[in-house]
Design an enzyme around this catalytic site. Structure first.
Site, PDB file in Angstrom:
ATOM      1  CE  LYS A 195      -3.967   1.808   2.703  1.00  0.00           C
ATOM      2  NZ  LYS A 195      -4.815   1.552   3.880  1.00  0.00           N
TER       3      LYS A 195
ATOM      4  CB  SER B 109      -8.447   0.128   5.622  1.00  0.00           C
ATOM      5  OG  SER B 109      -9.140   1.339   5.542  1.00  0.00           O
TER       6      SER B 109
ATOM      7  CB  SER C   4      -8.264   3.319   3.054  1.00  0.00           C
ATOM      8  OG  SER C   4      -7.404   2.643   3.938  1.00  0.00           O
TER       9      SER C   4
END
Ligand code: GLN
Length: 478
Positions: free
Chosen positions: A76, A175, A151
């Site tokens: 990420k 997330s 997210s």
């Protein structure tokens, strides 16, 4: 053989046996990323990935046998990888280059991983759909018109579309689990303190954890083994022993008790996830796994608590992004105050600004007692209630999401409507327990749904072995 369909463990085996080289594997996965560019899951393919793979081939030939030897990984965009951009899905950070490796990156590299790309995310990890990314939404791998979740939507989409076998995300309130559920894969939020956060950009430090996406349970367990464990660079990381998650995965878990909170049964009434959740309970009962009705009285308060605690901590954590350090500066600023004000006003997106304002509000002297202090009290209550619940059972189950992935742009302007999506995921972060979202069932529109499997703190091994039991049952029924 389509390498991209293989698990990390299989890839490792094929490289070791000499059937394929790490370079070939890396090139194939990079091609897959490029083929699927339109999904916007990946923000950057690292230009040294192939070189690193070549070097790894030599190392492997010389006998190196790391746990991730030659396995391509995507991270990420809020996890530091030295020399690479880490932009947190924000245009404010678009040029920021990591100066050192996060502990998770270091541990993966030490075990031979090839980190091939960084994945799209909601700006500063605030969101549930990747629609808050400054670089555009990540699309759902099954239905392009829908969100991948957030997210960590980019990481989830990347794994689901075979751009890598395992990806890392981060969790503050769901997330990893929520996008895993929307994309039909496994997503683990480990216990608070299980994985070091050194070099991971903080959102809400008392809730944040690194999480793991994978297509198989074994790969998930393998990655946890690699990155878990105490770290002197992160005082909040725990020195609790790291279990042999992988070798214990097949341990018989049919004699455990599964707690079904009666409050969750109430909450799912009328929701799109209701039928699937009841199916799941029926399947475990039909397979003679003991279930028990339990109570977590205040589980419904988790959402409000989260949306006070997380913004409060974010307001403080994000103060360092000021146009002086890390972030881009507004050139029209004439003095220091203006640098802060103009740079931050221009740099942060709408949702991040909203969270900072909300956070400062709940921490301000007139409202601290009414909001922040109260939320901390509820957090204490929830911790006690979960502890009591785990006196009666080994695992607690609940749905991961309200329903299937929704259409891009379909959420109304009212942010609370989006926040409500997180109702089932946030409490695990608030109480610090591990929770794995497993792909289970489909919704009315044929998209994947997920079920959360939660256990006591540092008991990830029980989660994995129960998830394995479920996997076997599902395979048998197919
Ligand atoms: N959707 C939640 C939020 O917007 C959770 C985000 C996260 O876990 N990083 O805050």
């Amino acid at each position: 053989m389509d390498i991209t369909k293989l698990s990390a463990l299989e890839i490792k085996k094929h490289i070791k046996s000499g059937e394929v080289t790490c370079e070939e594997v890396t090139r194939v996965f990079i091609s897959k990323i490029l083929e699927n560019k339109k999904y916007n899951a990946v923000l950057e393919v690292f230009d040294d990935a192939v070189e690193n793979a070549k070097a790894m081939d030599i190392k492997i030939k010389d006998g190196f046998n790391g746990k991730l030897a030659g396995v391509p990984i995507i991270i990420k965009d809020n996890i530091l990888y030295s020399g690479k951009i880490c932009s947190c899905g924000s245009k404010f950070m678009k040029d920021y280059i990591a100066q050192y490796n996060s502990t998770v990156v270091k541990r993966m590299l030490d075990e031979g991983a090839i980190i091939i790309a960084r994945a799209n995310m909601d700006e500063f990890a605030m969101g549930s759909s990747t629609e808050n990314s400054a670089f555009g939404v990540a699309h759902n791998p099954i239905d392009f018109e829908r969100v991948a979740g957030g997210s960590s939507g980019g990481s989830a989409c990347a794994v689901a579309l075979d751009m890598c076998p395992i990806a890392l995300g981060t969790e503050t309130g769901g997330s990893v689990r929520q996008p895993a559920s929307f994309c039909g894969i496994y997503g683990l939020k480990p216990s608070y303190g299980r994985i070091s956060r050194y070099g991971v950009v903080a959102f809400a430090s008392s809730l944040d954890q690194v999480g793991i996406f994978s297509k198989t349970l074994e790969d998930n367990a393998l990655m946890l083994e690699v990155i878990a464990g105490g770290d002197n660079n992160d005082e909040t990381s725990s020195k609790t022993k790291v279990d042999d998650y992988l070798s214990e995965i097949d341990k018989d878990s049919t004699n455990i008790t599964i707690g079904v909170p009666k409050e969750i049964i109430e909450m799912v009434k009328g929701l799109p996830c209701e039928v699937n959740f009841h199916n799941f309970i029926k399947v475990i009962k039909d397979n003679n796994i003991k279930t028990k009705d339990i109570s977590i009285k205040d589980v419904g308060l988790g959402l409000a608590t989260y949306y006070i605690l997380a913004p409060a901590e974010a307001a403080s954590n994000l103060a360092k992004f000021d146009g002086v350090k890390y972030t881009s500066r507004d050139n029209n600023a004439k003095n220091l105050q203006e640098i802060y004000k103009k740079s931050r006003s221009k740099g942060f997106g709408k949702e991040v600004k909203r969270r900072i304002m909300l956070g400062n509000y709940v921490l301000s002297s007139g409202y601290y007692d009414a909001y922040y202090k109260k939320a901390k009290a509820v957090q204490g209550l929830l911790i006690e209630e979960y502890e009591k619940a785990f006196d009666e059972c080994d695992i607690i189950i609940m749905p991961t999401t309200l329903g299937e992935a929704y259409k891009i742009g379909s959420k109304p302007n009212d942010p609370v409507e989006t926040y409500k999506e997180d109702i089932f995921t946030v409490t695990a972060n608030i109480v610090g327990i591990p929770s794995l979202s497993i792909p289970y069932g489909k919704g009315k529109e044929g998209l994947p749904l997920g079920i959360q499997i939660m256990s006591k703190k540092f008991n990830e091994k029980t989660i994995y072995s129960f998830a394995k039991t479920i996997e076997k049952i599902v395979k048998k029924e197919d």
